[in-house]
Every structure is written in structure tokens, then in C-alpha cells.
Scaffold this active site. Sequence first.
Site, PDB file in Angstrom:
ATOM      1  CB  ALA B 135      40.075  39.585  48.255  1.00  0.00           C
ATOM      2  CD  GLU B 138      45.302  44.425  43.517  1.00  0.00           C
ATOM      3  OE1 GLU B 138      46.059  45.260  42.971  1.00  0.00           O
ATOM      4  OE2 GLU B 138      45.344  43.209  43.297  1.00  0.00           O
ATOM      5  NE  ARG B 259      28.109  45.371  37.460  1.00  0.00           N
ATOM      6  CZ  ARG B 259      29.017  45.607  36.529  1.00  0.00           C
ATOM      7  NH1 ARG B 259      28.715  45.427  35.252  1.00  0.00           N
ATOM      8  NH2 ARG B 259      30.216  46.028  36.856  1.00  0.00           N
ATOM      9  CG  LEU B 357       9.893  60.328  57.817  1.00  0.00           C
ATOM     10  CD1 LEU B 357      10.471  58.962  58.112  1.00  0.00           C
ATOM     11  CD2 LEU B 357       8.426  60.386  58.223  1.00  0.00           C
ATOM     12  CD  GLU B 382      29.243  42.878  43.049  1.00  0.00           C
ATOM     13  OE1 GLU B 382      30.262  42.715  43.743  1.00  0.00           O
ATOM     14  OE2 GLU B 382      28.943  42.143  42.098  1.00  0.00           O
TER      15      GLU B 382
END
Lengths: 369, 405
Positions: B135, B138, B259, B357, B382
Site C-alpha cells: 500500500a 493515496e 520495474r 484481427l 510502478e
Amino acid sequence: MINFNPTEEQRQVIEMVNRFTADIIRPNARDCEENREIPDDLLAKFWELGLVANCIPEEFGGYGYERSAMTGVLMAEKMAYGDMALALAMLSPTLFAYPVLEMGTEDQKKKYLTQFCGEGFKFASLALMEPRITFDPTQIKTSAKRESNEYILKGEKSMVPYADKADLFLVIASTDQGAGVAGTQAYIIEKGAEGLTISEPEKYMGLNALPLHKVTLSNCRIPLENRLGGSAGCNYQHILNLSRIAMVAMAAGICDATKDYAVNYAKERVQFGEPIASRQAIAFMLADMAIETDAMRFLAWKAAWLADKNEDCTREAYLAKLYAGEYTSEITNNGIQVLGGHGYIREHPIELWFRNGRGIETIDGLAIV
Amino acid sequence: MIDFELPPMLKMVKDMAHSAARDAFRPISRKYDDLEHTMPEEIRPLGAMMAQSMGGGPPKKKDKDKDKAEKKPKVATEDVVGATMTAVVGAEEMAWGDCGLMLALPGQGLGNAAISAVSTPEQYERFGTKYASMAITEPGSGSDSGSISTTAALDGDEWVLNGEKIFVTDGERCEVVVVWATVDKSAGKAGIKSFVVEKDRPGITVTKLEHKLGIRASDTASIVFEDCRIPKDNILGSPEIKTKTEGFKGVMKTFDNTRPMVAAIATGCARAALEFTKETLEKEGYVFRYGLSKHNLNAVEKELLMMEAELEAMRLLTYRAAWMGDNARPNSLEASISKAKCGRMGSKITQRCVALLGPIGYSREMLVEKWMRDCKINDIYEGTQQIQQLVVARNILGFSSKELK
């Protein structure tokens, strides 16, 4: 096992080439471009480094180091960092020497390789490309027809480096027009052969320092033993792959040069009270230059690594070149953009790199690693 | 010597991860995309198995050695293949299967990475095998993670946490949360520490589950901490506030490893889409040849080949970043290069596959549209594309974050 470190020997080569690039190639690049020629003494200075004879076996007069496409890639990138035209010119003897070294018969090696181990720059060339919009290196139109003890070569070649000075040519020709790469071979032609006509240098948008000629073969007769590899022939795909990898390595060199030049400029150029590099619009272009230069470099490495293991790298070499063609244009274009009006001025080298880099996409057979 | 051969151990990891992706992920891909927020129970055993076979393990002597090596980079005489390379090779395969399910694997998340990286043996004993989420974000603090306002105050033998966290991957289904909080707002970034909070502590509430574009198999939770008390030794790393930003830099350093992981996930997901697209087009009679001049390629062929080249570039940039990490070379620049390239190209490739497609690409009967939605996240979490570009640009310019905002 996964490793991104060149060997100690390769590092020494890189160091040597870096010095040469900084001292000789870069400072002379603009003059050579404007004068449309490279003075002989510059070629001689490169020859003195011994980098061409390096991997020629001692029995033919060379230094006998391991032949490695990877080392070639590392060299080509660093030289093109200085200037692509000079890099192509200086490495042009390898266009003939390396295919003979790798795929020539013992007699061919003895006869020709020794010529590349002498004191003076040895002019030799490869005639691969052909002058038409629809040119495709897998669909060579120049033909080689066998007639008793001779091959008869017929066709037109373009972008043949140093054709006017070269003593030796490797000419790519097809024995079976429908068979593509499988029906394509390389033939050795010596200077002055009958039916071999060399035109005045061609005019291109870039690479002006490097004389590129049109070469016409009108029923040029050569003995059977002049087919590269003799009766076994050669693997033309391999030549094509090595040529593609070389272009990718040079593309990485051009883009790296562009990145460094643009970075320095953007840090020094002050507008609105701060360096323009402090603006994301500029900085992000620079970031992309770094990202794509690395990408190209590793694509070249990967293909060269396969080639050195004697594995088929057709796919890797082809994709790498496709990639390098696209991104070199983009990066050098952005390089000019970072410098703004100054990028358009010939006092700065980026416009030259932009023109040279445009060739990456189109050119085949102008360098070999 | 420059070499691209995976060592036998890594080939095994790759094969294992690929089989798991093919057999355990693909068959339930659509199910859990539709059943958003539902824990995919089928993959629990796989998570446990992976935790055993490739899990980080407690930071022992080996990691201390690594710390030393980082401080004083030695001249690389022996080059190794280690945990980061293993992680990126495995991640590409798993993400080829399904990146949503991959994120839902218990014990394989970012929280576990953080615990493995910095916990004491005693902490590892308590939390190492727990399903851990992370976590950081925010409502008012995204890319600028130095600005977080969740607080941790020491009260006797306990830390008291207060604040709100959002975008916590697996925040609802996890057992513990690694929470970033500040112990001293006035200390700025230096005051930011991470804490392990068990989910059954009073004062921790999951308030919301986000409805997302993709990676729906993993939940994304908002968590509120209201006077949430945890034992004093639930802090990861030292409680001391060191010089200016040292602590925060340590926290940011985990990005150098994660990363390339995200880059590998983007590569895997894009590869899934590209492989499917190529196979489908081949069934329709398209032939993809390596070697022709551009004028001999049609638009579809050229585009697909270029995407194959991109994919190869993505993988090589990722391997380089991971390899450097394993060899204790500073790799922030290279990690960001890999993430920037793979994040954006992963998005682009999957989007183009949907387009190439046509109705098949857009159809929810196939997985391509899902891969497109899934892959987009890799250009965001990230550190967004733009954050990666800032990192890359600052590095090559030698600029601080003040000189290039």
C-alpha cells in the site's frame, strides 16, 4: 549464460576504435562529406590499426585472432558514432575479405586473403545492390550463367563502394531467378575484367564521403574457380545477414551520436531563463533516443551472437534492420528538432547524421561484420 | 562475453512457468475477468508451489553480501544470473498466460518482495509465507510517493497508523499489507517507512474495490487505517530517520528490481497477443517472411514483423536491466528504460493486434481484447510512462529532479 559484458579483447578493440573515432573520424567527417572524398592518409591510418587483418589466419599473413561478428558489431557501432560514411569506407575491404575468409576455398583464401595483410589500404568491394525501385536483396536480377569452363555475368549493380579503386570485387548474382536466396551466389571478379564497366560516382542524399558507383557487367566472363566457395558455392543468406547486422550496429552508432550531441546542446542552450533540457518536451525526446539506441544495439548483438554460434540468424538480422531503419529516421529527425534552427545548419553534424541514417532502411551489402 | 543463452536453471523456470500459464491460467482467464473481484481459488496451490520453488526466502548472509557489493561495486570478473533474471524470465511466461491471474497469485506480490528484501529473520519467520500486498498510493499521492500523508506514530510498544491508501493490489484478499507511512512529516521523504500490518488488526478497513479496465482477476482495494495499532517490530528496516533522503532512496531502490518485472509482464502479455494474431492471420492465408524489402511486404505483414522486432527489443532491454541488478550494478536508468519501452510498446502491440484481427480482435469470445485491457496497466503502475521518461532523461542529462521537473 546471459551476459552483457564484452570480452577483455573486445574491450581493448572498443577502446582503440573509440580513440580513432574521436581523433580521426569525427573531426574529418564534415570535410570528407563536403569534398566528397576521404583522403588516402585517413584510410591508411585506419589500416595501421590492423583491424581488418586481425581475424585473418596467420598462415595468410594475418594476426590470427578469432573471427567474430560480435567484435565486428562493436567496432562498426563505435566507428559510425564518428561518421557512417567513413566507417563504411574504412571497413569496405571486409566486404570482400570476410566472405572469402568464411566461405572461400583454400585456394581462394590463399590467393586473396594474403592481399589484405599488406601495409597499404586494400581496396576491395562487394556488388550487391541493383539500381531499381523494386530492388530486393532476395531477388537478385544480375545473372550468372555457366558456359563450359566459365561463368558469364550479366546485369547492373549500384552502390558499389570504391568500385573505381577496388582490385577485387565480390559480385552477387543469381543462377536461378525464381529461386530467390537459394539461387544466389557470389563471384570473384578482378579489376579490369572484360565486360566490367565502372561509372562515375553516383549521387546520393547522404554518405557523400564514400564513393559509390554503378557497375555494369556485360557478359563478363570469369573462370569457374572464381565462384566463392568453388563447386560447393557459398551461403548468400549469410552474407546478407552479416550485412544487415552491420547496418544495425551503425544505426546504433548514429543514434548514440545524435543522443549525445542533442543532450549536450539541450543542456547548454538557454531559453526562457533555463536550459531547454529542463523542459519535458525536449527531455522526453532525449530519453527516447537513449531507449531506442540501446534497443538497436542489443538487437544487433543478439543477431551477431547467433551468427558467431553458426546458428541461423536470418530472422533476427532482418527484424533488427527493420527496427533500426524505422528508429534511426525517427531519432535523427528528433535530433534536428532538439537543435531547432541550428539543427538544420550544416555547422552542426546532426543534419548529416539524419541524411546518412536515412540510408539504414534501404542499404544492403555496404558493410559486413 | 556477450551471451544471450539462458542457463539450464532458468530454462527450467521458463518451461515451468509456461506450463503453468498455459494449463492453469489460460483456461480460467475469461472466467475471472468476468467475475471481477473474485479470488481465483484454482490458482492457490500454484502460488504456494511457486513460493516454495522460486520464492525469495529470508534475507540471510547472502543479502548482506549483496548490500556490501552495492556500496562498493566490484569490477565484474564473474557475471552471475540471479533472482532478478529469474523473476523476469518467469514473469514473461506467466504474463503470457494471464497478467491478471498472475497478480492474484498468493505470496507472489510486491508486498512479499518488500518483505523478502528488507525483513529481519524474525520478521521473515512471521510474514515471509503470508500473502502480502503493498500500500503506497493515496488519493492525493500518486507518482509523487514522497508526498504521502498516512502517518505512523510510536505509542509505547506500538505504532499507530492513520490514513487512507488506494490502489492496493490484492488488498482485500491478502493476509498482511506492507504500508508506507511517514513517522515525521517534517522530515519529508526521509520520514517515510514501511510497516507490515496484519489484516485482522482493529482499525484497518477495506472500504472499496475498484472496477478496472483490466487485470480484473486481482482486486484493487482502498484501505483506511484509523488508529490501527501494530507491534513496534512490525516496521521494516530501521525506525531511525537518517540523513535527508537516504531511507526513501532505499525504498525507491526496490523499483530497480520491480520495474524490469513489470517490463517482463508487458512483454509476456504482448507476446500472447502477437502470437495469437500471427497464428490467426496465418490460418487466413497470410504468410510472414523474413527477408523481403519493404515494398514487397503488405501493410499487415510489415506491421506484424515490426511488432516482432519490438518484442525482441523489449525482452533484451528487460534482460539487461535484470542482469545488471543481479550483478550489483546500479541500474535505475536501465530499469526505467525497460519499463518505458515495454510499458508503451506492450500497450501498442496489444492494441494493434485487436485492430489487425478486426471483429475477432474486438470480440470477448477471444482473449485479445482482454490482453489489450490487461496490458495497459503496465504503462501505469510502478511509475507511469512519463515518470520513466523523467528518470531516463534525468540520468542521461545528469539533472536533478529540480532541474528537470
